[in-house]
Structures are given as C-alpha cells and as structure tokens.
Design a protein around this motif. Structure first.
Motif, PDB file in Angstrom:
ATOM      1  N   GLU A 241       0.817  -1.209   0.000  1.00  0.00           N
ATOM      2  CA  GLU A 241       0.000   0.000   0.000  1.00  0.00           C
ATOM      3  C   GLU A 241       0.855   1.266   0.000  1.00  0.00           C
ATOM      4  N   LYS A 242       2.163   1.125   0.320  1.00  0.00           N
ATOM      5  CA  LYS A 242       3.063   2.277   0.244  1.00  0.00           C
ATOM      6  C   LYS A 242       3.430   2.597  -1.207  1.00  0.00           C
ATOM      7  N   ARG A 243       3.169   1.687  -2.125  1.00  0.00           N
ATOM      8  CA  ARG A 243       3.333   1.880  -3.569  1.00  0.00           C
ATOM      9  C   ARG A 243       4.771   2.222  -3.969  1.00  0.00           C
ATOM     10  N   TYR A 244       5.732   1.605  -3.334  1.00  0.00           N
ATOM     11  CA  TYR A 244       7.125   1.787  -3.740  1.00  0.00           C
ATOM     12  C   TYR A 244       7.346   1.264  -5.160  1.00  0.00           C
ATOM     13  N   HIS A 245       6.635   0.198  -5.512  1.00  0.00           N
ATOM     14  CA  HIS A 245       6.737  -0.351  -6.865  1.00  0.00           C
ATOM     15  C   HIS A 245       6.308   0.675  -7.908  1.00  0.00           C
ATOM     16  N   TRP A 246       5.264   1.419  -7.618  1.00  0.00           N
ATOM     17  CA  TRP A 246       4.763   2.456  -8.522  1.00  0.00           C
ATOM     18  C   TRP A 246       5.799   3.563  -8.683  1.00  0.00           C
ATOM     19  N   VAL A 247       6.447   3.928  -7.585  1.00  0.00           N
ATOM     20  CA  VAL A 247       7.467   4.977  -7.634  1.00  0.00           C
ATOM     21  C   VAL A 247       8.646   4.537  -8.497  1.00  0.00           C
ATOM     22  N   ILE A 248       9.107   3.308  -8.305  1.00  0.00           N
ATOM     23  CA  ILE A 248      10.256   2.813  -9.077  1.00  0.00           C
ATOM     24  C   ILE A 248       9.932   2.744 -10.569  1.00  0.00           C
ATOM     25  N   GLU A 249       8.730   2.324 -10.887  1.00  0.00           N
ATOM     26  CA  GLU A 249       8.341   2.178 -12.288  1.00  0.00           C
ATOM     27  C   GLU A 249       8.047   3.509 -12.968  1.00  0.00           C
ATOM     28  N   ASN A 250       7.424   4.452 -12.250  1.00  0.00           N
ATOM     29  CA  ASN A 250       6.893   5.653 -12.882  1.00  0.00           C
ATOM     30  C   ASN A 250       7.611   6.954 -12.540  1.00  0.00           C
ATOM     31  N   ILE A 251       8.277   6.998 -11.393  1.00  0.00           N
ATOM     32  CA  ILE A 251       8.891   8.245 -10.942  1.00  0.00           C
ATOM     33  C   ILE A 251      10.408   8.241 -11.105  1.00  0.00           C
ATOM     34  N   VAL A 252      11.041   7.178 -10.625  1.00  0.00           N
ATOM     35  CA  VAL A 252      12.506   7.145 -10.597  1.00  0.00           C
ATOM     36  C   VAL A 252      13.146   7.401 -11.963  1.00  0.00           C
ATOM     37  N   PRO A 253      12.779   6.681 -13.025  1.00  0.00           N
ATOM     38  CA  PRO A 253      13.463   6.883 -14.316  1.00  0.00           C
ATOM     39  C   PRO A 253      13.363   8.309 -14.841  1.00  0.00           C
ATOM     40  N   LYS A 254      12.215   8.928 -14.693  1.00  0.00           N
ATOM     41  CA  LYS A 254      12.024  10.273 -15.252  1.00  0.00           C
ATOM     42  C   LYS A 254      12.688  11.345 -14.404  1.00  0.00           C
ATOM     43  N   VAL A 255      12.708  11.188 -13.089  1.00  0.00           N
ATOM     44  CA  VAL A 255      13.414  12.156 -12.246  1.00  0.00           C
ATOM     45  C   VAL A 255      14.915  12.071 -12.513  1.00  0.00           C
ATOM     46  N   VAL A 256      15.427  10.862 -12.634  1.00  0.00           N
ATOM     47  CA  VAL A 256      16.844  10.658 -12.934  1.00  0.00           C
ATOM     48  C   VAL A 256      17.209  11.302 -14.272  1.00  0.00           C
ATOM     49  N   ASN A 257      16.304  11.218 -15.204  1.00  0.00           N
ATOM     50  CA  ASN A 257      16.535  11.825 -16.522  1.00  0.00           C
ATOM     51  C   ASN A 257      16.606  13.351 -16.431  1.00  0.00           C
ATOM     52  N   GLU A 258      15.807  13.919 -15.507  1.00  0.00           N
ATOM     53  CA  GLU A 258      15.763  15.366 -15.320  1.00  0.00           C
ATOM     54  C   GLU A 258      16.909  15.866 -14.427  1.00  0.00           C
ATOM     55  N   VAL A 259      17.220  15.090 -13.390  1.00  0.00           N
ATOM     56  CA  VAL A 259      18.267  15.470 -12.428  1.00  0.00           C
ATOM     57  C   VAL A 259      19.293  14.348 -12.392  1.00  0.00           C
ATOM     58  N   LYS A 288      14.784  -5.270 -13.890  1.00  0.00           N
ATOM     59  CA  LYS A 288      14.130  -5.191 -15.199  1.00  0.00           C
ATOM     60  C   LYS A 288      14.378  -3.831 -15.856  1.00  0.00           C
ATOM     61  N   LEU A 289      14.394  -2.778 -15.038  1.00  0.00           N
ATOM     62  CA  LEU A 289      14.594  -1.425 -15.565  1.00  0.00           C
ATOM     63  C   LEU A 289      16.070  -1.047 -15.633  1.00  0.00           C
ATOM     64  N   ASN A 290      16.921  -1.968 -15.204  1.00  0.00           N
ATOM     65  CA  ASN A 290      18.368  -1.738 -15.223  1.00  0.00           C
ATOM     66  C   ASN A 290      18.762  -0.505 -14.406  1.00  0.00           C
ATOM     67  N   ILE A 291      18.181  -0.397 -13.219  1.00  0.00           N
ATOM     68  CA  ILE A 291      18.480   0.694 -12.293  1.00  0.00           C
ATOM     69  C   ILE A 291      19.374   0.144 -11.181  1.00  0.00           C
ATOM     70  N   SER A 292      20.488   0.782 -10.943  1.00  0.00           N
ATOM     71  CA  SER A 292      21.404   0.301  -9.905  1.00  0.00           C
ATOM     72  C   SER A 292      20.792   0.504  -8.523  1.00  0.00           C
ATOM     73  N   TYR A 293      21.026  -0.449  -7.651  1.00  0.00           N
ATOM     74  CA  TYR A 293      20.447  -0.384  -6.304  1.00  0.00           C
ATOM     75  C   TYR A 293      21.392  -1.027  -5.312  1.00  0.00           C
ATOM     76  N   SER A 294      21.156  -0.724  -4.036  1.00  0.00           N
ATOM     77  CA  SER A 294      21.968  -1.305  -2.978  1.00  0.00           C
ATOM     78  C   SER A 294      21.166  -1.357  -1.685  1.00  0.00           C
ATOM     79  N   PHE A 295      21.505  -2.325  -0.839  1.00  0.00           N
ATOM     80  CA  PHE A 295      20.935  -2.423   0.499  1.00  0.00           C
ATOM     81  C   PHE A 295      21.868  -1.770   1.526  1.00  0.00           C
ATOM     82  N   ASP A 296      22.970  -1.230   1.045  1.00  0.00           N
ATOM     83  CA  ASP A 296      23.987  -0.636   1.899  1.00  0.00           C
ATOM     84  C   ASP A 296      24.162   0.831   1.542  1.00  0.00           C
ATOM     85  N   ILE A 297      23.869   1.706   2.491  1.00  0.00           N
ATOM     86  CA  ILE A 297      23.909   3.148   2.237  1.00  0.00           C
ATOM     87  C   ILE A 297      25.315   3.637   1.903  1.00  0.00           C
TER      88      ILE A 297
END
Length: 419
Positions: A241-259, A288-297
């Motif tokens: 219900e926090k919709r993190y999946h929606w953010v990764i699919e719809n927000i992250v790629p376009k914000v990264v493209n802008e900033v 799937k979106l080829n976005i780099s990620y980590s569990f370690d800050i």
C-alpha cells in the motif's frame, strides 16, 4: 500478567491496543496516550493481546513504557493483525473485572461499550479509520470507498481479499455499534477521517492529530538547501500500500533523466514473509529497468532499499535529503510524513487522505499531486529551485512544531478535563 498479579494494582486508566511490538502509527499513538495519562496524573495500565515489547517502543519513539503495569493474553499471531484486533475485546473484559479504572482508552471498535460503561468507566475511543465502513453499503456510509486503493494494495490477490472479507463477516459480531453511544469521547486522527465518521454516524468526532515521536532530531542540527544531496526519500514500512513499486516504475526513471545526480532512498520497517516478498518484487523491477540499487547506504547506487535501520541512520538520511515523497493513496495519517517534516523536508504527497487534509493542509504546508507527471514536476522543481524549497521547508517545520508531544499531551488533557 496473571490474574493474581492484576489484583495487586489499581489502575487509573486502561490503554488498550492489540499489538505493541512494532513501530507503526497506532503504536506511537497508544504509547503517547499512556505517556500523556502519566504526565497529567493518572497511572496507565497497558492492555494488549500479545506480549508488549518495551524496547521496540523506546528505541523507535523514545517513549519508555517499562514502569507501567500491563496485562496481555498469551497470543501472538502477527500475520493476522486484523484478527488480533477482535481478540482485544476479550482482554478488555478480563481486565475490568479485576481493576477499577476511571478511564478506558481504546483505538479499536472491538469492545463492549455497554458493559464498560455499566462499570462506571469513562470510555475514550480513538478511530484511526472506521474499518467497519468498508463493509457497509454506500447508502449507510454515504461516502464512496469502493475500490479504495489503500485497501486494494494492502489486501491484494485472492488470499488477501478473502482474508479481508472473512474479517468483515467475523468482526460484525464483536464490534461495538455506534461509537457515540458506546464511548463518552470519540477522537480521530484527521479531518479526513472525521468526515467519514460523520457521514456514517451523523455526529462529528474530535480531531486529535498523533504527535511526532519525542526522540526526534534537534532542529539546530538541520542542513540548509546547499548542504543537502539531490536525493528523494520515502519513509514507511515495506508494504504494497506504500506503492514503492509504482514509484520505481513511474517516478525514478524520469526524475533521474531530469536530475542526473539524483538518488532515491526507500527507508522502512521490514519483518516477516510479506515484507520480504515485497522487497523481492522491488528488486525484480529494478533489475528489469536496469536501475542500480543497494541495500547498503555506504555503496554507490541510484536506489537504496534500506530495511530496519537504526534511528540514528534514518535521521542522517532525512537530514541529507531534499524531498520527502509519499505515494500511498487515502492514507489516514502518516507518522513518517510528520517526522520527515520536522527535518525541514518539503513533502510531495498524493492529494488524498489525512496527509493531504491535516499535514499538507491542502497545499499550504506541502505539495500535492494526482498522477506521476505532477509528482515528477514537483520533485524536480523542489530539487532545482532553492526559493521554492526554502518556502516549503519552512512550512514543514512550522507544521511539525505543532505536532510536538508536549502539545499532544496538552490537547489530550483538555479533552480529559471536559469529560
């Protein structure tokens, strides 16, 4: 607590909550009420279905419950939180037989109002959300909750929907009828919830916003615009219900493209198979979106999935970030949003629920959106425009200042005095 132990104390106020072993909004609220009772001169007794974990509450919120007496059943069915709420009614009935409290505070509809009132106990019911509304006809509740995204995401799939439906059928046999007939005082967490309760029962409850945890950061330690990263933080448990999946699919790629140097921190509580499954789903989407990620800050990545962090590290993430994004629709209240605002973070939230009505104040204290395009536009503007960032940062600090625990205790005491 065994029955023999119950006889050994006299309680001024019972604070009943079904589960005190996690760091959620309802746990913060109940712990804050217990603290408030103690500060205004009443000894609270904690009532629970499962054993109470003082350490979790103290570590998460900075509220020490260890000196308060408590009673609990020897039951722990963490994966069935809805059903645990129903069992709270039985525990309340057991406790009032052996104590003589002046007050009962309960944040659930599962209590016998008539029985409690006959014992001369003043009842305070706090409604996070009138869950019975989901099982009423539209004519009875006069407000359309059909297809509510909050429930749809939280209880998705065949098993989830069956569980929620089964809970609705069983719960109707154990809940109180009208809260205004069962309780002497009915409180809610937001104007959004007050509107729904009023539409059902034709009476308006009192609004008492939950406080910010008292172990929050000192405002003098906050960073200004130029000292922060171009990062966006999402704060809340790892749950659909926090919709993190929606953010990764719809927000992250376009914000990264802008900033180009932007990054996203997903910070939250994760426990059990359900959370683990959801984290795996997020990882699958990132791959799937080829976005780099980590569990370690400490590592270099575009997206960070940060589970069960110590409070100090969470504070550091909030201190270094520029924007707090929240994607849940129709959330009743958000302690994570209130907490983020106290770090001077401008908030970008969906135009729905108690967050929009009571935290963002319908746009006065925060920025709202209705779709991904609007969210992206507002995030990018806050990252790039220092004047806009400073305005909403100051509004966040002003709103969060009004949610300090001291003011919560003061308002709670005012309601108690009028009973």
């Amino acid at each position: 607590m065994k029955s023999a132990e119950r006889d050994a104390f006299k309680s001024d106020a019972l604070v009943a909550h079904h589960f005190w072993n996690t760091a959620g909004g309802s746990e913060l609220l109940s712990a804050s009420v217990a603290l408030a009772f103690s500060l205004i001169g009443y000894m609270p007794t904690l009532v629970s279905v499962s054993k109470i974990d003082d350490l979790v509450i103290k570590k998460s919120f900075g509220i020490d419950l260890s000196s308060f007496p408590r009673t609990h059943a020897a039951i722990s069915i963490n994966s069935f939180g809805l059903m645990m709420r129903i069992l709270l009614r039985r525990e309340i009935n057991k406790v009032i037989k052996s104590t003589d409290p002046e007050f009962l505070f309960v944040d659930s509809p599962f209590y016998d109002g008539n029985k409690v009132r006959k014992n001369g106990i003043k009842v305070i019911e706090y409604i996070h959300f009138p869950i019975e509304a989901y099982f009423m006809s539209l004519n009875d509740r006069k407000i359309n909750l059909n297809g509510d995204p909050y429930i749809k995401e939280n209880y998705n799939g065949i098993i989830g929907s069956l569980y929620f439906s089964m809970f609705g059928k069983i719960s109707s046999k154990f809940k109180r009828e009208n809260p205004f007939d069962s309780a002497h005082l009915v409180l809610v967490n937001s104007e959004y919830v007050a509107k729904i309760v009023s539409s059902i029962y034709s009476q308006k409850p009192k609004v008492l916003n939950p406080p910010i945890p008292p172990n929050n950061i000192n405002p003098s330690e906050l960073k200004d615009f130029s000292s922060r990263e171009n990062s966006i933080v999402l704060l809340g448990r790892f749950s659909r219900e926090k919709r993190y999946h929606w953010v990764i699919e719809n927000i992250v790629p376009k914000v990264v493209n802008e900033v180009g140097d932007s990054k996203f921190y997903f910070v939250g509580y994760s426990k059990g198979r359900r959370s683990a499954s959801y984290v795996n789903e997020l990882v699958s989407i990132l791959n799937k979106l080829n976005i780099s990620y980590s569990f370690d800050i400490r590592k270099n990545a575009r997206v960070y999935l940060l589970e069960n962090l110590d409070k100090e590290i969470v504070n550091e993430v909030l201190r270094r970030s520029k924007v707090l994004l929240h994607a849940t629709i129709n959330e009743h209240w958000g302690i994570s949003i209130a907490e983020g605002m106290s770090f001077g973070l401008p908030v970008v939230i969906h135009k729905s629920g108690g967050l929009w009505s009571d935290l963002a104040l319908a746009g006065k204290s925060g920025v709202g959106y209705e779709n991904a395009e609007e969210a992206i536009q507002e995030i990018v503007k806050l990252i790039n425009d220092e004047k806009t960032w400073r305005h909403y940062s100051s509004m966040s600090l002003r709103r969060s200042d009004d949610l300090r625990i001291e003011k919560f205790v003061q308002r709670f005491n005012e309601y108690i005095k009028k009973m």
